[in-house]
Design a protein around this motif. Structure first.
Motif, mmCIF file in Angstrom:
data_model
loop_
_atom_site.group_PDB
_atom_site.id
_atom_site.type_symbol
_atom_site.label_atom_id
_atom_site.label_comp_id
_atom_site.label_asym_id
_atom_site.label_seq_id
_atom_site.Cartn_x
_atom_site.Cartn_y
_atom_site.Cartn_z
ATOM 1 N N ASP A 282 0.736 -1.105 0.055
ATOM 2 C CA ASP A 282 0.120 -0.136 0.065
ATOM 3 C C ASP A 282 0.732 1.209 -0.073
ATOM 4 O OD1 ASP A 282 -2.339 -1.617 -0.110
ATOM 5 O OD2 ASP A 282 -2.616 -1.433 2.103
ATOM 6 N N ILE A 397 0.199 -8.535 -1.033
ATOM 7 C CA ILE A 397 -1.245 -8.371 -0.524
ATOM 8 C C ILE A 397 -1.751 -9.767 -0.597
ATOM 9 C CG2 ILE A 397 -3.535 -7.489 -0.796
ATOM 10 C CD1 ILE A 397 -2.008 -4.823 -1.732
ATOM 11 N N THR A 410 -6.904 -5.506 -2.424
ATOM 12 C CA THR A 410 -6.518 -5.080 -3.766
ATOM 13 C C THR A 410 -7.191 -3.697 -4.188
ATOM 14 O OG1 THR A 410 -7.705 -6.616 -4.966
ATOM 15 C CG2 THR A 410 -5.513 -7.119 -4.420
ATOM 16 N N TYR A 413 -5.536 -1.061 -2.345
ATOM 17 C CA TYR A 413 -4.474 -0.825 -2.870
ATOM 18 C C TYR A 413 -4.404 -0.147 -4.163
ATOM 19 C CZ TYR A 413 -0.719 -2.152 -6.086
ATOM 20 O OH TYR A 413 0.453 -2.044 -6.924
#
Length: 514
Positions: A282, A397, A410, A413
């Motif tokens: 991230d 992740i 995700t 992210y």
């Protein structure tokens, strides 16, 4: 669940899994969809000067062609990411593709700037497809094929920008800017048909309660930040409007975070960020995205500056777009090398290495920019570094969260990446404006050099952070693993091979210990 069952049945082990030709076409279909969305999202930036002139608006106003797409993409991404963790992944993808087709048609038929903005906003919904496509890949493909598909999907944003710029310029010069949107409508329409045929139907997984309050709060934050970052240069970064909007976003964020931590089924499970792998991806994704948009628009604009100015190469719109082709190609090549590198050197150095390669490329062009070929070489170097970095991040992740949280994790992210791109675009404009003399339309060469050095510094920061974060506590874990009985070593090695690729799920690891 054994690891062999995990491979055979996909991470979820349930639902309508495609077979035969549909299964072989699933990975390529997801990559095609992701790539086309990235190309369509880039149809605004190269056309900004043309559309500003045609519709009689200022350049700063015309920049909303890019901003509105990034903003709606950032809004759609967490919502679509959460929905993709449920049973209707195919419906989410088809709805987003339909929105993009409609947006392209609206933009192509628009009679004024307002309708063009509406069309571009609808196109931005497609930017939320990446977490959905990753969730589909993880649920339905084997770990090896899933890893390859997700690595490729993660670099489609950069590949799309590299291909979209020259393609848009070529179409616009051959026809007019509306031709670019007709191209988008036709190609995305074809991908809609392909997705409708290939994607699996409804899966046998439980539906999730939708977090309406959390979605509303984070949407307001994203909209506020997008507007503030886009308009702050014109308003003044210390103006009352800019500071007030930033303050309002902070207040909303302060309300959203504890709400998401308290609610039973949050839009984004922020507890995942406590995992250092998730935090690495991230943080690194945000920083390198800022750096990316401090490079691409700056290089494209630099090569178009007339040589009589004392720098620049007076390149045409088409040639300036072609400068990004090496960037796109190198992104794809880098994603292909990721698996080989991981097996040889492990995962910890992947993001730092890619970030340092990108930093070297941007710093080189900041210091040496006397020939046009240097721009082509540098974008290739930076593209390889960016591709390596972007391809690695989703694996950090995916290996840290349960399969049921893939879309949400995700998705968050991707939101951070979108905000990073918006911030990078705003910073590049601010830096160039600060180095533009009063009464001049073009900045000094020092403006371009400063923006590129700033991008290089951010990439170095990404390398340092992404190397340090996963390494905290690594020594304690290594000593703990060394103390385990020898009988469990073969099983651990098998699991480590999957986990290192990002496809040994939390659920599988828990079940294997029972």
């Amino acid at each position: 669940m054994s690891s062999s069952a995990h491979i055979a049945g996909g991470p979820s082990g349930s639902g309508v899994v495609p077979r035969g030709l549909r299964l072989r076409l699933l990975g390529p279909t997801l990559v095609i969809v992701g790539s086309l969305m990235s190309v369509v999202s880039s149809l605004g930036a190269p056309l900004i000067p043309t559309i500003a002139d045609a519709d009689g608006v200022s350049l700063s106003t015309a920049e909303w062609l890019l901003t509105i797409t990034l903003m709606t993409g950032a809004l759609a991404t967490p919502l679509m990411g959460r929905l993709s963790d449920g049973p209707r992944q195919r419906d989410v993808i088809l709805a987003a593709l339909g929105s993009v087709v409609v947006g392209c048609v609206v933009a192509a038929l628009s009679g004024g700037f307002a309708m063009l903005i509406v069309g571009r906003g609808l196109q931005g919904v497609g930017l939320g497809l990446l977490p959905v496509a990753m969730a589909v890949a993880r649920r339905n493909l084997t770990p090896e094929k899933s890893r390859q598909a997700i690595a490729t999907l993660s670099v489609t944003a950069a590949i799309g920008a590299g291909l979209g710029y020259p393609l848009t310029a070529l179409i616009a010069e051959t026809f007019d800017y509306r031709g670019a949107y007709w191209f988008g409508a036709i190609t995305v329409g074809c991908s809609f048909v392909l997705a409708a045929v290939v994607l699996p139907g409804r899966a046998e997984v439980p539906s999730r309660r939708f977090d309406t309050v959390g979605a509303t709060l984070i949407s307001l934050v994203v909209v506020g930040l997008s507007v503030a970052l886009s308009e702050a240069d014109g308003w003044g970064w210390t103006s009352a409007r800019a500071l007030g909007l930033f303050a309002a976003c902070l207040v909303l964020l302060a309300a959203w975070i504890p709400y998401e931590l308290r609610t039973a089924d949050p839009l984004i499970d922020l507890r995942q960020v406590r995992n250092r792998s998730v935090l690495t991806a991230d943080t690194g994704g945000f920083l390198i995205s800022v750096a990316m948009y401090l490079l691409l628009p700056v290089v494209v604009e630099f090569v178009q500056v007339p040589a009589a100015k004392g720098y620049g190469f007076g390149a045409s719109l088409v040639v300036s777009g072609l400068v990004l082709v090496p960037y796109a190609a190198a992104n794809f090549v880098a994603s292909r090398f990721l698996g080989i590198y991981e097996r040889r050197f492990g995962t910890r150095s992947m993001i730092p290495l890619g970030s340092l390669i990108f930093a070297f490329g941007t710093a080189f062009f900041a210091l040496e920019h006397t020939h046009l070929w240097e721009a082509f070489v540098v974008t290739g170097i930076a593209g390889f570094g960016m591709g390596f970095t972007y391809a690695a991040m989703p694996g950090f992740i995916v290996r840290a969260v349960p399969a049921s949280e893939t879309g949400s994790a995700t998705g968050f992210y991707q939101v951070l990446r979108s905000i990073g791109l918006t911030l990078g675009s705003a910073l590049s404009a601010a830096v160039l404006m600060a180095h533009t003399p009063s009464g001049s339309a073009l900045p000094k060469v020092s403006g371009f050099e400063t923006a590129l050095l700033f991008a290089s510094a951010l990439a170095v920061a990404t390398a340092v952070i992404s190397f340090v974060l996963p390494g905290i506590g690594a020594g304690r874990r290594a000593r703990a693993e060394a103390a385990k009985p020898a009988a469990v070593v073969p099983m651990m090695e098998e699991e480590a091979e999957l986990a290192g690729s990002g496809f040994m799920t939390v659920d599988d690891r828990a079940s294997d210990t029972r």
